[in-house]
Design a protein around this motif. Structure first.
Motif, short mmCIF file in Angstrom:
data_model
loop_
_atom_site.label_atom_id
_atom_site.label_comp_id
_atom_site.label_asym_id
_atom_site.label_seq_id
_atom_site.Cartn_x
_atom_site.Cartn_y
_atom_site.Cartn_z
N LYS A 290 0.90 -1.34 -0.15
CA LYS A 290 0.10 -0.28 -0.35
C LYS A 290 0.98 1.84 0.08
O LYS A 290 1.86 1.06 0.74
N GLN A 384 -5.06 -1.24 -3.69
CA GLN A 384 -6.10 -0.29 -3.57
C GLN A 384 -6.06 0.56 -4.18
O GLN A 384 -7.29 1.43 -5.01
N THR A 386 -4.51 2.63 -5.76
CA THR A 386 -3.94 4.31 -5.78
C THR A 386 -2.91 4.12 -6.64
O THR A 386 -2.09 2.96 -7.45
#
Ligand SMILES: [Zn+2]
Length: 451
Positions: A290, A384, A386
């Motif tokens: 992440k 995620q 992003t």
């Protein structure tokens, strides 16, 4: 078209007679080196080299690294100006036990065949992270390890049946540190660690048995810490259960107390673990990386000891993609190229106690990556979905394994089709795999290869 087969035959017989002639020659008249990489920027962390150098290769080994080596000393010289020359990259965490036909299993369909994912990104060595356990390691060995051009090393899963889904991986009765150590000791050239992964229960058994195996076989344990459980906190894993030299993978997953909720930097467990000598590995995978962890932790100076992909069918087309994409991601958030190369060469070699790999020392195996840093606009995603934007991307131009070119993106070693042949063409099999070879040099089936 009718003439074509005839011409081919004539051409082949010419090549063949040249090759036979070259074999018959005593090789005293040959230059000192087979291959010379000329004026690339060498990054060899182990030997503290970070400058423009020539690299000479002979008989599959690094023969010399120096500021100037005359090209007349080599059968073949390749101009590497503007490119980076590094030891062949080591991917410390992959899944490559493919081809068994087992569905939904890392000892089967979830794994990838290594050669399709390695040389094209400068990787010459991969470490399979626990697809097989002591019961099926020998099947993995004969099916993949012995047949791959990539150097495939392995960490044995502490689960005897390997990484085959919950039915097997949650079964504490199949976690036998003693039997696992015995299999590791039977193949010391290939088994370089013990893996525990995906465990959901409250017990410490998988970690404890893995440490028993790792201690007996004198190899590190790599931990994917599975489900976060209050009965087995990360702090205890990193400060009590693991030994210095063991490896914590998926370091930026955020699934198990890796991040301090207040500072967003590394948790106390991470800080104390690193102080004790536990290593931290990227293992970005399909669901283990992440930006919301990586960005603040890198900003805080908590960078990986090793950068690996956790390559498998769920990560190969996702955010991870391949080793150089993961490396480029880390560059996009502030790591230097020098740090990245160390974390993909000498560091992982040290972690698995294979100091013979990941360096360009004289006499070392000539596994080499020739890399280009491309400039442009790139986007890098996480689990995620992003994104972080970057301006640099690493590309492999040339990959050399055991002294021979195994991948050549833009034909750097090749002559133009209408140019005269390389005067040393008859010796081409000394520096490249893209050359005709006499029929008697094929590998003997069943022969055990060193890894
Ligand atoms: Zn994995």
């Amino acid at each position: 078209m009718k003439q074509f087969p005839k011409r081919t035959i004539a051409h082949c017989s010419t090549v063949l007679s040249l090759l036979i002639a070259s074999n018959a020659f005593a090789q005293t008249g040959l230059p000192a080196y087979d291959l010379l990489l000329h004026q690339g920027h060498v990054i060899d962390a182990r030997n503290h080299i970070d400058s423009v150098m020539d690299v000479a290769i002979k008989d599959g080994k690094v023969a010399k690294v120096a500021e100037h080596i005359p090209s007349t000393d080599a059968l073949k010289t390749i101009d590497a100006k503007g490119l980076y020359v590094t030891p062949g990259l080591i991917d410390l965490h992959v899944h490559v036990y493919s081809g068994t036909g087992e569905r939904n299993s890392y000892a089967g369909d979830n794994s990838v065949p290594p050669d399709g994912f390695t040389f094209r990104v400068g990787v010459t060595t991969v470490v399979d992270a626990g697809c097989s356990g002591w019961k099926n390691f020998e099947d993995f060995k004969q099916r993949i390890i012995d047949r791959s051009k990539t150097r495939v090393l392995a960490m044995l899963n502490i689960v005897g049946s390997g990484m085959r889904g919950d039915k097997y991986e949650q079964n504490i009765a199949d976690m036998d540190g003693e039997a696992t150590a015995q299999m590791a000791l039977k193949y010391p050239q290939t088994v370089v660690g013990i893996k525990t992964a995906h465990f959901g229960g409250p017990e410490w058994t998988p970690v404890e048995q893995a440490v028993i195996a790792g201690t007996k076989a004198n190899i590190p344990v790599m931990v994917d810490f599975g489900t976060d459980r209050p009965t087995r906190p990360l702090y205890d894993l990193l400060t009590k259960k693991l030994r210095p030299g063991d490896i914590y993978t998926h370091m930026y997953s955020g699934l198990r107390q890796e991040q301090d909720p207040t500072t967003l930097g590394p948790s106390k467990a991470f800080i104390e673990g690193r102080k004790r000598g536990v290593y931290f590995d990227a293992g970005t995978g399909g669901g283990s990386f992440k930006w919301s962890l990586a960005v603040p932790m890198v900003k805080d100076g908590f960078i990986p000891d090793s950068i690996s992909t956790d390559l498998h069918i769920g990560s190969m087309n996702g955010a991870t993609k391949d080793a150089l994409n993961v490396a480029s991601k880390m560059m996009a958030i502030g790591l230097s190229l020098q740090e990245i190369i160390a974390e993909m060469t000498s560091h992982p070699a040290h972690e698995i106690k294979r100091e013979d790999l990941g360096n360009l020392s004289q006499g070392s195996v000539a596994d080499i990556a020739v890399l280009r840093v491309e400039k442009g606009h790139y986007g890098f995603t996480d689990m995620q979905n992003t994104r972080v934007d970057g301006t640099e991307k690493l590309v492999a131009e040339l990959t050399i394994k055991d002294g021979k070119i195994v991948y050549d993106l833009n034909g750097m070693e090749a002559k133009l089709w209408n140019e005269p042949l390389d005067p040393n063409a008859k010796y081409a099999s000394r520096w490249t795999t893209f050359a005709p070879r006499p029929p008697d040099t094929h590998n003997t089936p069943g022969k055990e290869m060193p890894h």
